[in-house]
Scaffold this active site. Structure first.
Site, mmCIF file in Angstrom:
data_model
loop_
_atom_site.group_PDB
_atom_site.id
_atom_site.type_symbol
_atom_site.label_atom_id
_atom_site.label_comp_id
_atom_site.label_asym_id
_atom_site.label_seq_id
_atom_site.Cartn_x
_atom_site.Cartn_y
_atom_site.Cartn_z
ATOM 1 N N ASP A 65 0.814 -1.218 0.000
ATOM 2 C CA ASP A 65 0.000 0.000 0.000
ATOM 3 C C ASP A 65 0.849 1.270 0.000
ATOM 4 O OD1 ASP A 65 0.786 -0.706 2.585
ATOM 5 O OD2 ASP A 65 -0.961 0.181 3.543
ATOM 6 N N HIS A 66 2.175 1.116 0.060
ATOM 7 C CA HIS A 66 3.067 2.281 0.040
ATOM 8 C C HIS A 66 3.908 2.365 -1.233
ATOM 9 C CE1 HIS A 66 2.495 3.480 4.333
ATOM 10 N NE2 HIS A 66 2.023 2.242 4.361
ATOM 11 N N HIS A 265 -3.674 7.558 6.689
ATOM 12 C CA HIS A 265 -3.463 6.107 6.683
ATOM 13 C C HIS A 265 -4.523 5.381 7.501
ATOM 14 C CE1 HIS A 265 -1.266 2.238 7.066
ATOM 15 N NE2 HIS A 265 -0.744 2.593 5.903
#
Length: 302
Positions: A65-66, A265
């Site tokens: 996800d990064h 986040h």
């Protein structure tokens, strides 16, 4: 003056209204990207900004996800006929991981320079902007980043005249240069007062609270910090998976004496993070429950 845009505020998986983690900073013609989750390119377009001037990409860590938005971003940069190098900063194995992702973007018209982080804290300078990387506490190696722009002291006209410094050198001395002319040396400290407060942005996701985060975020103008969970019953889960709650982030912001904090986040299960705004502001009043593409411009304070 620094422009800041929080492109994506989601963690784990994208949602129709929430892209995955990414931050973009613009300063003096240079663009810096921190993380590149899925949806980063779309958010840049929606913001009306361009991917072509991205010179530096920093990665906190290598969870999908990064970093999952990187191959597409590189292809877009290549199609934009970029030829200038792109610098990438991240934990060890950065080059190996990026090259693996480039299997679907093998040919690019620009080189990539890799800086792999090995120490607890490391600092770099790009175009007058300091980038400070500091290790945090996640279940894999993970770093936070602070971006700092220094500001020189105020130019003292009276001191310059008393020292009989030619006026033609004043501008260069104000920029910090040292000048030698006709056997005389003129230095910036002859005409500048003490350094003034600069601009500082600190960014941290995917970590438990640590003293190192507090130290590196100290007195930041903007502290962007993960708030994976807000529901009281999720505290144990945050500890197990080494994430943070809204309230832990707010406590750090308070201790670090930052000017403002943006939470980001969010877990996909956290559908309405704004419902917890009042409670988290009881700990740190200058908290914003950020949404995708929240933007601000930071300037020097007079």
């Amino acid at each position: 003056m620094i422009d800041v845009c929080l492109l994506g505020t989601g963690g784990m998986m994208p949602l129709p209204y929430r892209a995955l983690t990414s931050l973009m900073v613009r300063y003096n013609g240079m663009n810096i990207l921190i993380d590149c989750g899925e949806g980063t390119q779309v958010s840049i377009k929606q913001q009306g900004w361009s991917v072509k001037p991205i010179d530096v990409i920093c990665f906190t860590h290598f969870h999908a996800d990064h970093i999952s938005g990187l191959p597409g971003l590189l292809l877009t940069l290549g199609n934009a006929e970029r030829t200038e190098p792109v610098t990438m900063i991240g934990p060890k194995r950065l080059e190996k991981i990026v090259n693996a992702l480039r299997m679907i973007a093998p040919e690019l018209p620009f080189p990539i320079h890799f800086i792999e982080l090995e120490k607890e804290e490391e600092s770099f300078m790009f175009n007058g902007l300091h980038i400070n990387a500091f290790r945090v506490n996640h279940n894999i190696t993970c770093y936070g980043y602070s971006l700092e722009l220094d500001r020189a002291g105020k130019f003292d006209v009276d001191r310059a005249r008393e020292a009989e410094i030619p006026m033609e050198f004043w501008g260069r001395l104000q920029k910090g240069e040292t000048i030698e002319s006709e056997g005389k040396i003129y230095s910036a400290d002859m005409v500048l007062g003490p350094p003034r407060k600069g601009i500082k942005i600190s960014y941290c996701t995917d970590s438990r609270p640590t003293d190192r985060i507090i130290k590196n975020a100290a007195e930041a103008d903007l502290f962007i910090c993960e708030g994976m969970y807000a529901e009281p019953e999720k505290e144990a889960k945050a500890k197990e998976y080494k994430h943070m709650t809204f309230y832990e982030a707010a406590a750090m912001a308070k201790e670090a004496k930052v000017k403002e904090m943006w939470l980001t986040h969010y877990s996909p299960s956290l559908v309405r993070p704004q419902d917890y705004e009042k409670k988290v502001r009881e700990i740190f009043p200058d908290t914003m429950i950020a949404k995708d593409r929240r933007t601000t411009t930071l300037s020097f304070n007079e």
